[in-house]
Design a protein around this motif. Structure first.
Motif, PDB file in Angstrom:
ATOM      1  N   GLU A   1      78.344  36.741  76.048  1.00  0.00           N
ATOM      2  CA  GLU A   1      77.199  36.850  75.162  1.00  0.00           C
ATOM      3  C   GLU A   1      76.350  38.065  75.496  1.00  0.00           C
ATOM      4  O   GLU A   1      75.565  38.534  74.668  1.00  0.00           O
ATOM      5  N   SER A   2      76.497  38.592  76.721  1.00  0.00           N
ATOM      6  CA  SER A   2      75.692  39.726  77.177  1.00  0.00           C
ATOM      7  C   SER A   2      76.605  40.898  77.560  1.00  0.00           C
ATOM      8  O   SER A   2      77.356  40.802  78.537  1.00  0.00           O
ATOM      9  N   PRO A   3      76.560  42.018  76.821  1.00  0.00           N
ATOM     10  CA  PRO A   3      77.355  43.189  77.201  1.00  0.00           C
ATOM     11  C   PRO A   3      77.020  43.718  78.588  1.00  0.00           C
ATOM     12  O   PRO A   3      77.896  44.218  79.301  1.00  0.00           O
ATOM     13  N   SER A   4      75.756  43.609  78.979  1.00  0.00           N
ATOM     14  CA  SER A   4      75.380  44.120  80.299  1.00  0.00           C
ATOM     15  C   SER A   4      75.998  43.268  81.409  1.00  0.00           C
ATOM     16  O   SER A   4      76.466  43.794  82.434  1.00  0.00           O
ATOM     17  N   GLN A   5      76.021  41.945  81.216  1.00  0.00           N
ATOM     18  CA  GLN A   5      76.685  41.080  82.196  1.00  0.00           C
ATOM     19  C   GLN A   5      78.181  41.388  82.248  1.00  0.00           C
ATOM     20  O   GLN A   5      78.776  41.451  83.320  1.00  0.00           O
ATOM     21  N   PHE A   6      78.786  41.591  81.076  1.00  0.00           N
ATOM     22  CA  PHE A   6      80.197  41.949  81.021  1.00  0.00           C
ATOM     23  C   PHE A   6      80.455  43.230  81.809  1.00  0.00           C
ATOM     24  O   PHE A   6      81.401  43.313  82.603  1.00  0.00           O
ATOM     25  N   SER A   7      79.609  44.238  81.609  1.00  0.00           N
ATOM     26  CA  SER A   7      79.797  45.518  82.296  1.00  0.00           C
ATOM     27  C   SER A   7      79.692  45.358  83.812  1.00  0.00           C
ATOM     28  O   SER A   7      80.484  45.937  84.565  1.00  0.00           O
ATOM     29  N   ARG A   8      78.720  44.563  84.265  1.00  0.00           N
ATOM     30  CA  ARG A   8      78.559  44.347  85.710  1.00  0.00           C
ATOM     31  C   ARG A   8      79.794  43.654  86.296  1.00  0.00           C
ATOM     32  O   ARG A   8      80.307  44.060  87.346  1.00  0.00           O
ATOM     33  N   GLU A   9      80.249  42.604  85.627  1.00  0.00           N
ATOM     34  CA  GLU A   9      81.376  41.847  86.168  1.00  0.00           C
ATOM     35  C   GLU A   9      82.678  42.640  86.060  1.00  0.00           C
ATOM     36  O   GLU A   9      83.542  42.541  86.938  1.00  0.00           O
ATOM     37  N   TYR A  10      82.811  43.427  85.019  1.00  0.00           N
ATOM     38  CA  TYR A  10      83.976  44.299  84.879  1.00  0.00           C
ATOM     39  C   TYR A  10      84.020  45.318  86.030  1.00  0.00           C
ATOM     40  O   TYR A  10      85.063  45.552  86.639  1.00  0.00           O
ATOM     41  N   SER A  11      82.866  45.910  86.322  1.00  0.00           N
ATOM     42  CA  SER A  11      82.794  46.908  87.395  1.00  0.00           C
ATOM     43  C   SER A  11      83.145  46.297  88.747  1.00  0.00           C
ATOM     44  O   SER A  11      83.814  46.939  89.573  1.00  0.00           O
ATOM     45  N   ARG A  12      82.695  45.060  88.979  1.00  0.00           N
ATOM     46  CA  ARG A  12      83.013  44.410  90.259  1.00  0.00           C
ATOM     47  C   ARG A  12      84.512  44.176  90.397  1.00  0.00           C
ATOM     48  O   ARG A  12      85.061  44.329  91.485  1.00  0.00           O
ATOM     49  N   LEU A  13      85.192  43.805  89.301  1.00  0.00           N
ATOM     50  CA  LEU A  13      86.623  43.517  89.386  1.00  0.00           C
ATOM     51  C   LEU A  13      87.463  44.781  89.428  1.00  0.00           C
ATOM     52  O   LEU A  13      88.397  44.888  90.236  1.00  0.00           O
ATOM     53  N   PHE A  14      87.142  45.755  88.573  1.00  0.00           N
ATOM     54  CA  PHE A  14      88.019  46.918  88.424  1.00  0.00           C
ATOM     55  C   PHE A  14      87.502  48.180  89.104  1.00  0.00           C
ATOM     56  O   PHE A  14      88.195  49.197  89.127  1.00  0.00           O
ATOM     57  N   GLY A  15      86.285  48.132  89.656  1.00  0.00           N
ATOM     58  CA  GLY A  15      85.797  49.265  90.435  1.00  0.00           C
ATOM     59  C   GLY A  15      85.124  50.352  89.632  1.00  0.00           C
ATOM     60  O   GLY A  15      84.716  51.372  90.198  1.00  0.00           O
TER      61      GLY A  15
END
Length: 317
Positions: free
Chosen positions: A275-289
């Motif tokens: 629901e939140s693009p910013s949350q998606f971006s944070r979690e994506y960065s943690r997984l994929f660097g």
């Protein structure tokens, strides 16, 4: 292991390697006409690469690999095979490979229904030891296990016989696995009503409904477990909580949508359930660097720089 068994294993690997080599010239991964059987080829050692491993047995006939799950490395080579009894998020790494001696191997998907049938009606002795309650393990290669694989690969030169003979040989392979040192792990997951079997059902639901909101109590009820038991056994088997597993599925599917279907980050995020693009971006960065836009741009640059045979591939299988 007895010296004569080592000699037999070397001879069987020598028979398997040319077939895999022939089918994988110019490609890294190759499906075959035999359902559930695929080959792989890597010509250089690699860093760990994120993947989802289906229930399968993985053999290396040349070179060496390892799989990382939950911070634990599972190394396998010509003497050891990898087996996974659940759909597991992991990271695959090539340890030994070169252009002259590429890492060659095969993946055969496990048929858990066939496994359960063999357990129920095959008259097999139950394993004496307990499983370590992980969804992944390393087994010892033996001649009786390799021999049916040799016959299975020989069917590739006899395509008209595949439909009739491949299921019989695959059944024998499943039997040999149930007689191997990985039998406790397979008995545990294939036995209906076991905690592992219930976790497998929970994973099946998550794979089909990863974009839906996750309510642990409802998922636990679906698989006839308490919420606490589901958390405990899910983490024990997969090294993740159900919520972390769902998040992993969402992020990898979003990556596929951006890379292969040209969706922007926000659209991919909403499509997989964020629901939140910013949350998606944070979690994506943690997984994929790296943030989504930068990561996808880098992958596309690498694909352009590489040969067609080395194009990047990101999928949930």
């Amino acid at each position: 292991m007895k010296p004569e068994h080592i000699t037999q294993i070397d001879a069987l690997h020598a028979a398997l390697a040319p077939t895999i080599d022939r089918w994988t010239v110019g490609v890294e991964d190759r499906a075959t006409p035999i359902p559930g059987l695929a080959f792989f080829r890597r010509e250089v050692p690699t860093e760990a690469c994120i993947c989802l491993i289906e229930p399968s047995v993985v053999l290396v006939v040349q070179g060496a690999k390892q799989m990382w799950m939950g911070g634990v490395a599972y190394a396998y080579d010509k003497a050891r095979f990898l087996i996974t009894s659940l759909d597991l998020p992991a990271s695959s790494q090539v340890l030994e490979a070169s252009t002259d001696a590429p890492c060659l191997g095969l993946v055969l998907k496990l048929d858990l229904r066939m496994m359960a049938e063999l357990i129920a009606h095959g008259g097999l002795p139950p394993p004496r030891e307990r499983s370590d309650d992980k969804g992944m393990g390393i087994g010892t290669i033996t001649p009786p296990l390799l021999e049916p694989f040799t016959r299975l690969l020989n069917l590739l030169d006899e395509p008209d016989a595949i439909a009739t003979l491949a299921p019989l040989i695959q059944r024998e392979i499943h039997y040999r696995l149930l007689m191997s040192d990985q039998a406790p792990r397979l008995w545990q997951i294939a036995s209906a009503g076991s905690q592992s079997h219930r976790v497998a059902r929970a994973i099946d639901w998550l794979k089909l409904n990863y974009a839906a909101p996750l309510r642990i109590d409802e998922l636990a009820g679906r698989v006839q477990m308490s919420s606490s038991s589901l958390h405990h056994y899910f983490r024990q088997l997969t090294a993740m909580s159900p919520l972390q597993y769902q998040k992993w599925l969402r992020l990898n599917e979003a990556k596929r949508l951006m890379l292969n279907e040209d969706l922007d980050a926000a659209s991919a995020a909403f499509q997989v359930g964020y629901e939140s693009p910013s949350q998606f971006s944070r979690e994506y960065s943690r997984l994929f660097g790296a943030p989504p836009k930068r990561d996808i741009a880098q992958l596309r640059r690498e694909a352009v720089d590489a040969t067609p045979a080395r194009g990047a591939s990101h999928r949930l299988s």
